[in-house]
Design an enzyme around this catalytic site. Structure first.
Site, PDB file in Angstrom:
ATOM      1  N   HIS A 363       0.808  -1.221   0.000  1.00 54.28           N
ATOM      2  CA  HIS A 363       0.000   0.000   0.000  1.00 54.28           C
ATOM      3  C   HIS A 363       0.839   1.268   0.000  1.00 54.28           C
ATOM      4  CE1 HIS A 363      -3.254  -2.839   0.597  1.00 54.28           C
ATOM      5  NE2 HIS A 363      -3.938  -1.920  -0.047  1.00 54.28           N
ATOM      6  N   ARG A 506     -15.205   2.946  -0.427  1.00 47.95           N
ATOM      7  CA  ARG A 506     -15.036   1.563   0.011  1.00 47.95           C
ATOM      8  C   ARG A 506     -15.162   1.526   1.526  1.00 47.95           C
ATOM      9  NH1 ARG A 506      -9.713  -1.674  -1.416  1.00 47.95           N
ATOM     10  NH2 ARG A 506      -8.737  -0.177  -0.015  1.00 47.95           N
ATOM     11  N   GLU A 605     -12.061  -9.597  -5.541  1.00 47.95           N
ATOM     12  CA  GLU A 605     -10.644  -9.610  -5.149  1.00 47.95           C
ATOM     13  C   GLU A 605     -10.161 -11.005  -4.809  1.00 47.95           C
ATOM     14  OE1 GLU A 605      -9.339  -5.853  -3.125  1.00 47.95           O
ATOM     15  OE2 GLU A 605     -11.031  -6.352  -1.848  1.00 47.95           O
ATOM     16  N   ASN A 628      -5.279  -5.939  -7.563  1.00 47.88           N
ATOM     17  CA  ASN A 628      -4.074  -6.126  -6.736  1.00 47.88           C
ATOM     18  C   ASN A 628      -4.211  -7.367  -5.876  1.00 47.88           C
ATOM     19  OD1 ASN A 628      -3.447  -3.625  -7.747  1.00 47.88           O
ATOM     20  ND2 ASN A 628      -4.112  -2.540  -5.909  1.00 47.88           N
ATOM     21  N   ASP A 629      -5.338  -7.443  -5.189  1.00 46.54           N
ATOM     22  CA  ASP A 629      -5.546  -8.617  -4.352  1.00 46.54           C
ATOM     23  C   ASP A 629      -5.887  -9.837  -5.198  1.00 46.54           C
ATOM     24  OD1 ASP A 629      -5.032  -8.029  -1.638  1.00 46.54           O
ATOM     25  OD2 ASP A 629      -6.687  -6.602  -1.723  1.00 46.54           O
ATOM     26  N   CYS A 676     -10.293  -1.292 -10.120  1.00 42.82           N
ATOM     27  CA  CYS A 676      -9.538  -0.236  -9.440  1.00 42.82           C
ATOM     28  C   CYS A 676      -8.189  -0.728  -8.940  1.00 42.82           C
ATOM     29  CB  CYS A 676     -10.356   0.357  -8.308  1.00 42.82           C
ATOM     30  SG  CYS A 676     -11.072  -0.863  -7.219  1.00 42.82           S
TER      31      CYS A 676
HETATM   32  C1  PEP Z   1      -7.063  -4.139  -4.982  1.00 43.80           C
HETATM   33  O1  PEP Z   1      -6.874  -5.063  -4.214  1.00 43.80           O
HETATM   34  O2  PEP Z   1      -6.860  -4.209  -6.200  1.00 43.80           O
HETATM   35  C2  PEP Z   1      -7.549  -2.840  -4.485  1.00 43.80           C
HETATM   36  C3  PEP Z   1      -7.899  -1.891  -5.304  1.00 43.80           C
HETATM   37  O3  PEP Z   1      -7.567  -2.682  -3.138  1.00 43.80           O
HETATM   38  P1  PEP Z   1      -6.260  -2.442  -2.244  1.00 43.80           P
HETATM   39  O4  PEP Z   1      -5.092  -2.248  -3.152  1.00 43.80           O
HETATM   40  O5  PEP Z   1      -6.529  -1.238  -1.399  1.00 43.80           O
HETATM   41  O6  PEP Z   1      -6.182  -3.689  -1.459  1.00 43.80           O
HETATM   42 MG    MG Z   2      -7.706  -4.964  -2.193  1.00 40.84          MG
END
Ligand code: PEP
Ligand code: MG
Length: 757
Positions: A363, A506, A605, A628-629, A676
């Protein structure tokens, strides 16, 4: 032997000067192994030879002068084999080579082990003895362990160009490069400011001070503060604690007396050591003395001493931390850079970020990208303590950090920085034009947001909405959960700024690598643990307060409020969250607020959600992929772990197929679909996702103009042709190679990372 080993390793790594460290090592090893000689030979790459770098037992005049070619002597033999050699009678071995004047003729037993760092032989560590005997297995293991420690120290010294290294040529000294992984794109040159972890006695380096008076003063203050802390405890518990326990605190106070610890530490400072180093030295000495005691009660007192040392250290570091000044172009360096650290540095002074832990998907890296600050993550080998105040060149495109960069590299980088600036300005012209392909396909570009400083940047860059508001970020910079009213103010600020554009909030997504200091979660596998919606469903009071704050913040505005749920892995979680949101809605309207019903969306995710995407789409108002997740869970690669960062590929065919399947599900159910994760903000990702039919790409403000530039110069039909090809491919390398070529051929190479020089 084990305690000796630990002792040597600890003291050895604490030396800040390379020359002192190796000198210490050879004499300690010699005595620990009861050998007659211990020497370190280091490779001089320029002369293709090993040079004697330190010795205890051979003629000291030979240090820096005794040279062995790569194919010469037993040292060369160990280096070539990259394995330990253990001999009873070295002079009779065919590879033995006698160095004139070294005094080596008297020694028979020989044990040499290679010093290897990242598969490269850097030198050889040798012990010798006059008796003709073979070193035993335990001794061999001992030396191998030390050589591994030594390897890290040598490679650090090499990289920062330590002058004590024997004849490292200028060519090697400059451009010392530490490789990490790209965190946020861009290049920056600046001064390193190292933020040390708090109160870790073992990590305190030895350092000479030129201002003994200042060090003595801060020491005095720290000790006085610890005394005060202890006196407070005694006072507070004088009635409730048994006498015996209280006596212990009195004993602590005595330990701090001038004729005990305080005096010893002060004496070390007077010899020129900085206060923290002096403290460490004295505590170490006392603790090791206690450790040898027979009486278990007294041995325990060693732990008390250490604890006391830590308390003093914490105060010393607080004193120092308060004084931290951030020069212009600060390169923030820390073992683990945290979002909280970023919040504490004036943005205009922050030039780059270097973290020895974490990876490009952590992050902090995501935040750095949003702020447009170049960042390198997972630079495991960077010797943080040695780069303090040094000039560092940070290349966030390639994930490289250069310590003592050459003039040539600085010039080249300045040129690249200037080019990037020109391109950025050109891109700013696109602010108000829509994101539409050459053949007329319109998609929406929204932003991911968290820090309020992102707001203006996002609007300046033409964001058409907020696709992801990471609400946990404002939670992180507090020392307790923010109240409904406090949250409402922050949310309202964003909604008002974006009015009448849609804002996607979120719900709190903590756990994993995002922790709140006031709500600690300790788990063995935090990414598979209590995270996101799992936490908030277990704490409906936190969830309800947050949703109420969102609804109230939206009251009276035209912009649509979209509430998005993170980490959904089953339909029941969606059902439960919807029920809570409805309850909050009823409560808020009962209170008299005029609020619209929000849209409720699910983040995809977790692989489970990919397979249930249709059902989830049916039960909600929109889907948004958190790639990302999703990538982390599909590929079973921890997004924070630099050791597996190479395996984390968002263009992995499995990930691409999953993204395509989610798109199909949303299309069949006729629901809006967004994404996202960071993939949306890459040129390759944006083109493929647009082809798949994602309606909204949400990304950080930094990437938005580039993505718009790419989409506006491409036909959707061409992108669909590329996607069809990509869906046939079997490896991430094939996909990225093909897409880079296609984008370059389409004249879009400017947005791809610059070619390595
Ligand atoms: C993701 O997981 O892609 C996401 C947008 O959430 P974060 O990166 O905050 O976990
Ligand atoms: Mg995430």
């Amino acid at each position: 032997m084990l305690t000796v080993l630990r002792h040597i390793v600890m003291r050895f790594t604490a030396h800040s000067r390379f020359a002192d460290a190796v000198k210490f090592l050879v004499s300690e090893v010699k005595s620990a192994m009861r050998a007659d000689v211990c020497s370190i030979y280091l490779l001089n790459p320029q002369r293709s030879a090993y040079v004697l770098a330190a010795t205890d037992g051979l003629n000291p005049a030979k240090v820096g002068n005794a040279v062995l070619a790569l194919d010469q002597g037993l040292v060369g033999f160990v280096g070539r084999r990259a394995e330990p050699i253990n001999l009873q009678n070295a002079p009779s071995h065919r590879e033995f080579h006698y160095i004139q004047g070294s005094g080596e003729e008297a020694f028979h037993a020989f044990l040499g082990v290679p010093i290897i760092h990242q598969r490269r032989v850097l030198g050889v560590l040798v012990v010798q003895q006059s008796d003709a005997r073979k070193f035993d297995e335990a001794e061999e293991a001992f030396l191998v362990t030390l050589a591994a420690q030594l390897a890290t120290v040598v490679s650090h010294a090499e990289a920062v160009g330590d002058s004590a290294l024997p004849q490292i040529s200028d060519a090697n000294r400059v451009d010392a490069c530490f490789v990490g992984v790209p965190g946020a794109p861009g290049i920056a040159i600046g001064t390193a400011v190292v933020i040390h972890p708090v109160a870790n006695l073992e990590a305190v380096p030895e350092r000479q001070t030129d201002d003994i008076v200042v060090e003595l003063l801060s020491l005095e203050r720290a000790i006085a503060q610890v005394r005060q802390d202890i006196s407070n405890i005694i006072e507070q518990f004088s009635d409730s604690l048994p006498k015996q326990e209280l006596a212990l605190f009195d004993a602590y106070l005595h330990m701090l007396d001038e004729n005990a610890l305080a005096g010893d530490i002060r004496a070390e400072v007077r010899l020129g050591q900085w206060a923290q180093g002096a403290l460490k030295k004295v505590i170490d000495e006392h603790v090791s003395r206690f450790a040898l005691m027979e009486d278990p009660y007294l041995r325990e007192r060693g732990a008390d001493l250490k604890d006391l040392g830590l308390q003093i250290l914490a105060h010393l570091q607080n004193i120092r931390q308060k004084k931290t000044v951030f020069p212009k172009d600060t390169v923030l360096v820390a073992e683990e850079v945290t979002p909280a650290m970023l919040a504490n540095i004036p943005t205009e002074r922050l030039g780059a970020i270097v973290s020895t832990k974490g990876s490009g998907n952590s992050h902090v890296a995501i935040l750095a990208r949003a702020m447009g600050i170049p960042a390198v993550m997972g630079a495991i080998d960077l010797p943080t303590y040695q780069v303090e105040n040094e000039v560092l060149l940070v290349d966030g495109h390639y994930g490289e950090v250069f310590a003592s960069p050459s003039k040539k590299r600085i010039e080249l980088s300045r040129e690249l920085i200037a080019q990037e600036k020109v391109f950025d300005e050109e891109l700013m012209q696109l602010k108000d034009v829509p994101c539409v392909t050459k053949d007329g396909w319109r998609i929406l570009l929204w932003v991911n947001i968290g820090l309020s400083s992102d707001l203006t940047r996002s609007l300046d860059r033409g964001a058409e909405g907020i696709g992801l508001f990471r609400t946990e970020i404002p939670f992180m910079s507090q020392d307790r959960f923010p109240t409904e009213a406090e949250q409402r103010v922050i949310y309202r600020e964003h909604m008002a700024a974006f009015e009448p554009r849609p804002v996607t909030m979120r719900t709190l997504d903590v756990g994993g690598d995002k922790s709140l200091s006031y709500f600690p979660i300790n788990e063995d596998n935090p990414f598979l643990g209590w995270r996101g919606i799992r936490v908030t469903l277990d704490h409906p009071e936190i969830f309800l307060v947050q949703v109420r704050a969102m609804l109230k913040a939206n009251a009276g505005l035209e912009g649509i409020l979209r509430i998005m749920l993170p980490m959904i892995s089953s339909l029941s979680e969606l059902t439960a969250a919807k029920a809570l949101i409805n309850r909050a809605y009823d409560e808020v309207t009962e209170e008299g607020f005029e609020v619209k019903r929000p849209s409720i969306g699910v983040m995809i995710e977790v692989p489970a959600a990919v397979y249930q995407a249709r059902a989830l789409a049916r039960e909600s108002d929109f889907l948004a992929v958190g790639s990302n997740d999703l990538t982390q869970y599909m590929l079973a690669v921890d997004r924070n772990n630099p050791r597996v960062a190479q395996l984390y590929r968002d263009v992995h065919p499995a990930v691409i197929l999953a993204l395509r399947d989610v798109a199909r599900a949303a299309h069949i159910e006729n629901k809006p679909l967004g994404i996202c994760g960071e993939f949306a903000g890459t040129p390759v990702g944006a083109v493929l996702l647009m082809a798949m039919g994602y309606h909204v790409l949400s990304m950080n403000a930094t990437h938005l103009p580039k993505v718009k530039w790419v989409i506006r110069q491409i036909n959707r039909s061409d992108a669909q042709r590329m996607l069809a090809k990509v869906l046939q491919m079997q490896s991430a390398e094939a996909v990225s190679g093909y897409m880079f070529q296609q984008l370059t051929d389409a004249g879009l190479g400017r947005v791809l990372p610059h070619h390595h020089t």
